[in-house]
Design an enzyme around this catalytic site. Structure first.
Site, mmCIF file in Angstrom:
data_model
loop_
_atom_site.group_PDB
_atom_site.id
_atom_site.type_symbol
_atom_site.label_atom_id
_atom_site.label_comp_id
_atom_site.label_asym_id
_atom_site.label_seq_id
_atom_site.Cartn_x
_atom_site.Cartn_y
_atom_site.Cartn_z
ATOM 1 N N ASP A 42 0.835 -1.200 -0.041
ATOM 2 C CA ASP A 42 0.022 0.163 -0.188
ATOM 3 C C ASP A 42 0.977 1.316 0.064
ATOM 4 O OD1 ASP A 42 0.736 -0.150 2.615
ATOM 5 O OD2 ASP A 42 -1.080 0.085 3.480
ATOM 6 N N ASP A 81 -1.061 -6.143 -0.019
ATOM 7 C CA ASP A 81 -1.213 -5.600 1.369
ATOM 8 C C ASP A 81 -2.737 -5.212 1.702
ATOM 9 O OD1 ASP A 81 0.603 -4.715 3.338
ATOM 10 O OD2 ASP A 81 1.397 -2.955 1.985
ATOM 11 N N LYS A 110 -1.125 -9.212 3.498
ATOM 12 C CA LYS A 110 -0.073 -8.921 4.425
ATOM 13 C C LYS A 110 -0.905 -8.014 5.466
ATOM 14 C CE LYS A 110 3.354 -5.705 3.967
ATOM 15 N NZ LYS A 110 3.026 -4.618 4.839
ATOM 16 N N GLU A 112 -0.798 -5.377 8.853
ATOM 17 C CA GLU A 112 0.087 -4.769 9.876
ATOM 18 C C GLU A 112 -0.659 -4.796 11.420
ATOM 19 O OE1 GLU A 112 0.785 -0.612 8.880
ATOM 20 O OE2 GLU A 112 1.453 -1.104 6.848
ATOM 21 N N GLU A 177 9.782 -4.017 10.178
ATOM 22 C CA GLU A 177 10.356 -2.552 9.419
ATOM 23 C C GLU A 177 10.994 -1.816 10.772
ATOM 24 O OE1 GLU A 177 7.206 -0.775 6.994
ATOM 25 O OE2 GLU A 177 8.459 1.051 6.923
HETATM 26 O O1 KIV Z 1 3.608 -1.165 1.362
HETATM 27 C C1 KIV Z 1 4.755 -1.700 1.289
HETATM 28 O O2 KIV Z 1 5.534 -1.317 0.475
HETATM 29 C C2 KIV Z 1 5.253 -2.234 2.564
HETATM 30 C C3 KIV Z 1 6.562 -2.506 2.695
HETATM 31 C C4 KIV Z 1 7.105 -3.468 3.473
HETATM 32 C C5 KIV Z 1 7.820 -2.421 1.457
HETATM 33 O O3 KIV Z 1 4.725 -2.558 3.329
#
Ligand code: KIV
Length: 258
Positions: A42, A81, A110, A112, A177
């Site tokens: 994202d 993401d 993915k 967070e 990160e």
């Molecule tokens: O959004 C993204 O590109 C990420 C990274 C880990 C590069 O979450």
């Protein structure tokens, strides 16, 4: 899909895992040969649309970019993401992740966060949706400047705890990160799944960077960003040559005309 994920997991302690982002087919096609995992991040919100935060990125934007990326990948694992506010509850997360998986034909998503989203991750994994975790700096939650994570003992303990929680919840790997290098080493040693670092030292099992950054397409000044080539220069050169040839009528010559 699960075969590819197991292959990636088996690289832990054997060979470094190479990951990059892509937002379109043409870039995905070129990087696929050299990557194990391609993330439709994202980060496209700030890289392509100049958004100040990733919070403005919508599910539809992620789906459309991912469909394009899918066309360019033949071997890497493709992860998408999940944008902000698309996985607040188990049912919201399940509905949206299922839609992403179905429409983009990606291999996983993915999310967070740590302890706060444990139940959501467990629910997705139980429903056969592979999840890549993300700890340390969480761009969807950050306001203001990005700072490295894991310097204080309290933060160190919390990130380590979150990594263990995510592993137990069933994620197949974790992006770290901007995590302080001693802590990323400790986490990488502690958990059995791979850690993918971004600004978190070479102690991690793999690395990820934003492709536009390594190509020199952005003007990123972030400490961990390394410009490996200068594609901006090539684009300028191409446009300039075209401009000169059109003005001088050298292009299109007979060879390029019907
Ligand atoms: O959004 C993204 O590109 C990420 C990274 C880990 C590069 O979450």
């Amino acid at each position: 899909m699960f075969l590819k994920i197991n292959k990636l997991k088996s690289k832990k302690n054997r060979s470094k895992i190479v990951c990059l982002t892509a937002y379109s087919k043409n870039i995905a096609e070129e990087i696929d040969k050299y990557t194990d995992l391609i993330l439709v991040g994202d980060s496209l919100g700030s890289v392509l649309y100049n958004y100040k935060t990733t919070r403005k990125v919508t599910l539809n934007m992620m789906i459309e970019h991912s469909k394009s990326v899918r066309l360019g990948i033949s071997k890497s694992l493709m992860i998408v993401d999940m944008p902000y506010n698309t996985y607040r509850t188990k049912s919201e997360a399940h509905k949206n992740c299922k839609k992403v998986m179905k429409e983009t034909k990606c291999d996983g998503v993915k999310l967070e966060g740590g302890k706060k989203i444990k139940n959501i991750i467990e629910h997705l994994v139980k429903n056969k949706i592979p999840v890549l975790g993300h700890l340390g700096i969480l761009p969807q939650s950050v306001r203001g400047k990005f700072k490295s994570k894991g310097k204080s003992l309290r933060e160190k303990n919390q990130i380590m705890r979150d990594a263990i929680i995510l592993e137990n919840a069933g994620v197949f790997a974790i992006v770290l990160e901007c995590v302080e290098s001693g802590l990323s080493k400790a986490i990488t040693k502690q958990i059995k799944i791979p850690t993918i670092g971004i600004g978190s030292s070479n102690n991690c099992d793999g690395q990820i960077l934003v492709t536009d950054d390594i190509l020199g397409l952005t003007n990123s000044k972030i400490k961990f960003v390394k410009k490996f080539v200068d594609v901006k220069k090539l684009i300028t050169e191409g446009a300039k040559k075209f401009n000169v040839e059109v003005k001088s009528k050298k292009y299109p010559s007979k060879k390029y005309s019907y």
